[in-house]
Scaffold this motif. Structure first.
Motif, mmCIF file in Angstrom:
data_model
loop_
_atom_site.group_PDB
_atom_site.id
_atom_site.type_symbol
_atom_site.label_atom_id
_atom_site.label_comp_id
_atom_site.label_asym_id
_atom_site.label_seq_id
_atom_site.Cartn_x
_atom_site.Cartn_y
_atom_site.Cartn_z
ATOM 1 N N PRO A 198 -88.894 0.136 20.387
ATOM 2 C CA PRO A 198 -88.532 0.568 19.031
ATOM 3 C C PRO A 198 -87.134 0.086 18.661
ATOM 4 C CG PRO A 198 -89.421 2.386 20.319
ATOM 5 C CD PRO A 198 -89.179 1.278 21.280
ATOM 6 N N LEU A 199 -86.966 -0.230 17.384
ATOM 7 C CA LEU A 199 -85.668 -0.610 16.841
ATOM 8 C C LEU A 199 -85.186 0.491 15.905
ATOM 9 C CD1 LEU A 199 -86.356 -4.371 15.976
ATOM 10 C CD2 LEU A 199 -85.391 -3.424 18.077
ATOM 11 N N SER A 200 -83.906 0.799 15.970
ATOM 12 C CA SER A 200 -83.327 1.852 15.151
ATOM 13 C C SER A 200 -81.999 1.387 14.571
ATOM 14 C CB SER A 200 -83.146 3.134 15.972
ATOM 15 O OG SER A 200 -84.391 3.684 16.352
ATOM 16 N N VAL A 201 -81.381 2.243 13.768
ATOM 17 C CA VAL A 201 -80.152 1.906 13.043
ATOM 18 C C VAL A 201 -79.069 2.927 13.362
ATOM 19 C CG1 VAL A 201 -79.082 1.722 10.755
ATOM 20 C CG2 VAL A 201 -81.376 0.781 11.149
ATOM 21 N N LEU A 202 -77.869 2.440 13.694
ATOM 22 C CA LEU A 202 -76.674 3.274 13.805
ATOM 23 C C LEU A 202 -75.736 2.897 12.674
ATOM 24 C CD1 LEU A 202 -74.880 5.306 15.323
ATOM 25 C CD2 LEU A 202 -74.013 3.391 16.678
ATOM 26 N N ASP A 203 -75.293 3.888 11.919
ATOM 27 C CA ASP A 203 -74.563 3.650 10.678
ATOM 28 C C ASP A 203 -73.227 4.385 10.698
ATOM 29 O OD1 ASP A 203 -73.814 3.217 8.041
ATOM 30 O OD2 ASP A 203 -75.656 4.008 7.174
ATOM 31 N N LEU A 204 -72.144 3.648 10.452
ATOM 32 C CA LEU A 204 -70.816 4.254 10.325
ATOM 33 C C LEU A 204 -70.375 4.406 8.875
ATOM 34 C CD1 LEU A 204 -70.898 3.312 13.346
ATOM 35 C CD2 LEU A 204 -68.434 2.938 13.150
ATOM 36 N N VAL A 205 -71.253 4.044 7.935
ATOM 37 C CA VAL A 205 -70.926 4.102 6.500
ATOM 38 C C VAL A 205 -69.604 3.380 6.246
ATOM 39 C CG1 VAL A 205 -70.896 5.565 4.447
ATOM 40 C CG2 VAL A 205 -72.046 6.379 6.510
ATOM 41 N N THR A 206 -69.576 2.111 6.592
ATOM 42 C CA THR A 206 -68.341 1.345 6.447
ATOM 43 C C THR A 206 -68.018 1.055 4.984
ATOM 44 O OG1 THR A 206 -69.656 -0.638 6.871
ATOM 45 C CG2 THR A 206 -68.432 0.284 8.718
ATOM 46 N N VAL A 207 -66.721 0.925 4.713
ATOM 47 C CA VAL A 207 -66.224 0.696 3.355
ATOM 48 C C VAL A 207 -65.297 -0.519 3.378
ATOM 49 C CG1 VAL A 207 -65.017 1.667 1.369
ATOM 50 C CG2 VAL A 207 -66.316 3.176 2.905
ATOM 51 N N PRO B 169 -60.002 5.053 6.992
ATOM 52 C CA PRO B 169 -60.364 4.724 5.609
ATOM 53 C C PRO B 169 -61.595 3.838 5.478
ATOM 54 C CG PRO B 169 -57.991 4.527 5.931
ATOM 55 C CD PRO B 169 -58.585 4.745 7.278
ATOM 56 N N GLY B 170 -61.838 2.978 6.461
ATOM 57 C CA GLY B 170 -62.975 2.071 6.376
ATOM 58 C C GLY B 170 -64.271 2.633 6.916
ATOM 59 N N VAL B 171 -64.267 3.898 7.320
ATOM 60 C CA VAL B 171 -65.457 4.545 7.879
ATOM 61 C C VAL B 171 -65.643 5.891 7.186
ATOM 62 C CG1 VAL B 171 -66.524 5.470 9.966
ATOM 63 C CG2 VAL B 171 -65.159 3.387 10.092
ATOM 64 N N ALA B 172 -66.660 6.001 6.341
ATOM 65 C CA ALA B 172 -66.849 7.196 5.516
ATOM 66 C C ALA B 172 -67.885 8.148 6.103
ATOM 67 C CB ALA B 172 -67.249 6.789 4.097
ATOM 68 N N SER B 173 -67.952 8.218 7.431
ATOM 69 C CA SER B 173 -68.961 9.061 8.070
ATOM 70 C C SER B 173 -68.327 10.268 8.750
ATOM 71 C CB SER B 173 -69.763 8.251 9.090
ATOM 72 O OG SER B 173 -68.915 7.691 10.077
ATOM 73 N N SER B 174 -67.405 10.928 8.070
ATOM 74 C CA SER B 174 -66.718 12.075 8.656
ATOM 75 C C SER B 174 -67.569 13.339 8.650
ATOM 76 C CB SER B 174 -65.399 12.342 7.918
ATOM 77 O OG SER B 174 -65.640 12.532 6.541
ATOM 78 N N GLY C 244 -57.547 0.886 8.242
ATOM 79 C CA GLY C 244 -57.659 0.596 6.811
ATOM 80 C C GLY C 244 -59.086 0.275 6.450
ATOM 81 N N LEU C 245 -59.292 -0.182 5.240
ATOM 82 C CA LEU C 245 -60.609 -0.608 4.803
ATOM 83 C C LEU C 245 -61.007 -1.886 5.552
ATOM 84 C CD1 LEU C 245 -60.135 -0.060 0.949
ATOM 85 C CD2 LEU C 245 -61.309 1.459 2.565
ATOM 86 N N ILE C 246 -62.305 -2.163 5.602
ATOM 87 C CA ILE C 246 -62.770 -3.373 6.278
ATOM 88 C C ILE C 246 -62.277 -4.582 5.484
ATOM 89 C CG2 ILE C 246 -64.767 -4.620 7.163
ATOM 90 C CD1 ILE C 246 -64.387 -1.820 8.354
ATOM 91 N N PRO C 247 -61.523 -5.486 6.099
ATOM 92 C CA PRO C 247 -60.980 -6.625 5.353
ATOM 93 C C PRO C 247 -62.077 -7.585 4.915
ATOM 94 C CG PRO C 247 -60.580 -6.903 7.693
ATOM 95 C CD PRO C 247 -61.141 -5.522 7.527
ATOM 96 N N SER C 248 -61.789 -8.365 3.900
ATOM 97 C CA SER C 248 -62.732 -9.376 3.435
ATOM 98 C C SER C 248 -62.771 -10.535 4.431
ATOM 99 C CB SER C 248 -62.309 -9.902 2.069
ATOM 100 O OG SER C 248 -61.106 -10.646 2.186
ATOM 101 N N PRO C 249 -63.827 -11.346 4.406
ATOM 102 C CA PRO C 249 -63.857 -12.530 5.280
ATOM 103 C C PRO C 249 -62.682 -13.461 5.039
ATOM 104 C CG PRO C 249 -66.043 -12.093 4.404
ATOM 105 C CD PRO C 249 -65.106 -11.174 3.684
ATOM 106 N N GLU C 250 -62.268 -13.582 3.778
ATOM 107 C CA GLU C 250 -61.136 -14.458 3.459
ATOM 108 C C GLU C 250 -59.846 -13.942 4.103
ATOM 109 O OE1 GLU C 250 -64.436 -14.992 0.785
ATOM 110 O OE2 GLU C 250 -63.267 -13.173 1.226
ATOM 111 N N GLU C 251 -59.639 -12.629 4.052
ATOM 112 C CA GLU C 251 -58.440 -12.062 4.667
ATOM 113 C C GLU C 251 -58.481 -12.224 6.179
ATOM 114 O OE1 GLU C 251 -56.013 -7.806 5.095
ATOM 115 O OE2 GLU C 251 -57.810 -7.918 3.834
#
Length: 356
Positions: free
Chosen positions: A16-25, A62-67, A274-281
């Motif tokens: 089985p495959l499942s999902v773990l989610d940190l609600v990243t921002v 700040p980059g993880v909204a799963s509190s 902090g928030l998850i940086p962009s690929p460019e950053e």
């Protein structure tokens, strides 16, 4: 073995495959958008036949909204019908056992028969935040008391404190009397040997955090299996592993997207969350030699590339660990990238669309 624990494999996935989610921002996005992405991930996972969608507890990031996993799980329950929902995990030392019993009893009443209670003993944050959560300076005591807290939580969930116990007249409501399916199954989570051994001794299912403790995966799973004693819950060991994976249509893009998570983790480990940086950053960031070494180690644990490359990596991990289930976590700056990754992984494993 309870069907609530043993997953169902779909397509040509061996497990089985499942999902773990940190609600990243991501930078430029909001927590509301991150939570909306989690709803879309849950609906996609249900449609494609992923077995579970778990929410991890983290604080002061700040980059993880799963509190608040229980709150998020209630929201996901309102948008899904079949997929199992759970905590991956609730950090037991941060909370009074009665509160967790009440929260997950409520979730079981809202989504009968499809709620998992995954428990961890780490704080899911730094020491100062843990002290603020627990209202005590002795942060380490919570982890040391984990077995005792687990017994107390189980008693509240089962409503079976013995006569004469100080809590015998206290009831976690909703509880087993109010619900048709009893209580959520308990899982122990870990990244070392402590929870592996405890889960084995208690005959509980075990989830190992391979995605940030890869060097300990095989030893911990061996310890779990060697320590296992059959219980009313399980007659044989059942272990899932959390693995970080990212599939993209352009294989080169996978590295670019994964680098955002590496930089985010570097900042977290150096007290600059902090928030998850962009690929460019992330691409423009001037890594020092020690920082580059850290980022490379982090990236080495991410199975990434085209869908076929990701499948090859996941299949190899299964062969090396003998895991009974894979729980995939995907970190990227954009929610769209995360959603596309899960869709690609479902496609490469031949998972059906619109599972009934």
């Amino acid at each position: 073995m309870s069907d609530a624990i043993r997953g169902t494999a779909h397509g040509d996935s061996p497990v089985p495959l499942s999902v773990l989610d940190l609600v990243t921002v991501g930078d430029g996005w909001t927590a509301r958008q991150g939570l909306a992405t989690s709803v879309e991930i849950s609906k996609l996972a249900e449609r494609r036949g992923f077995h579970r969608h778990w929410i991890a507890e983290h604080h002061s990031m700040p980059g993880v909204a799963s509190s608040a996993p229980a709150v998020i799980l209630a929201h996901l329950a309102a948008h899904t019908r079949r997929i199992r929902l759970g905590s991956g995990g609730v950090m037991l030392p941060n909370h009074a056992p009665l509160v967790i019993a009440e929260q997950f009893g409520t979730l079981e009443a809202l989504a009968p028969g499809r709620v998992d209670l995954g428990l961890g003993r780490a704080p899911g944050t730094d020491g100062a935040t843990a002290a603020a959560l627990r209202r005590t300076r002795t942060v380490g005591e919570g982890a040391d008391d984990f077995p005792q807290q687990l017994v107390e939580l189980t008693r509240f969930l089962d409503d079976d404190f013995p006569d004469g116990h100080p809590y015998a007249r206290i009831h976690a409501v909703p509880g087993p009397v109010q619900g048709p399916t009893g209580r959520p199954p308990i899982w122990l989570l870990g990244s070392s040997g402590f929870s592996a051994r405890l889960a084995g001794m208690l005959g509980l299912p075990f989830a190992f955090a391979h995605h940030f403790s890869a060097q300990n995966t095989v030893p911990a799973l061996d310890l779990y299996r060697d320590s296992f004693r059959p219980s009313e819950v399980l007659d044989a060991p059942y272990a899932l592993i959390g693995v970080s994976a990212l599939a993209t249509d352009d294989p080169k893009e996978a590295h670019r997207q994964a680098l955002t998570g590496a930089l985010s983790m570097l900042r977290l480990r150096t007290a600059r969350p902090g928030l998850i940086p962009s690929p460019e950053e992330a691409e423009a960031y001037a890594f020092t030699p020690p920082e580059r070494e850290f980022a490379d180690r982090w990236l080495a644990n991410i199975v990434r590339g085209s869908a076929d490359e990701v499948r090859t990596g996941l299949d190899d991990l299964l062969k090396r660990t003998g895991a009974d289930e894979l729980m995939i976590t995907t970190h990227a700056h954009s929610g769209d990238v995360r959603l596309r990754s899960y869709e690609l992984i479902a496609d490469v494993y031949g998972l059906p669309d619109a599972v009934e």
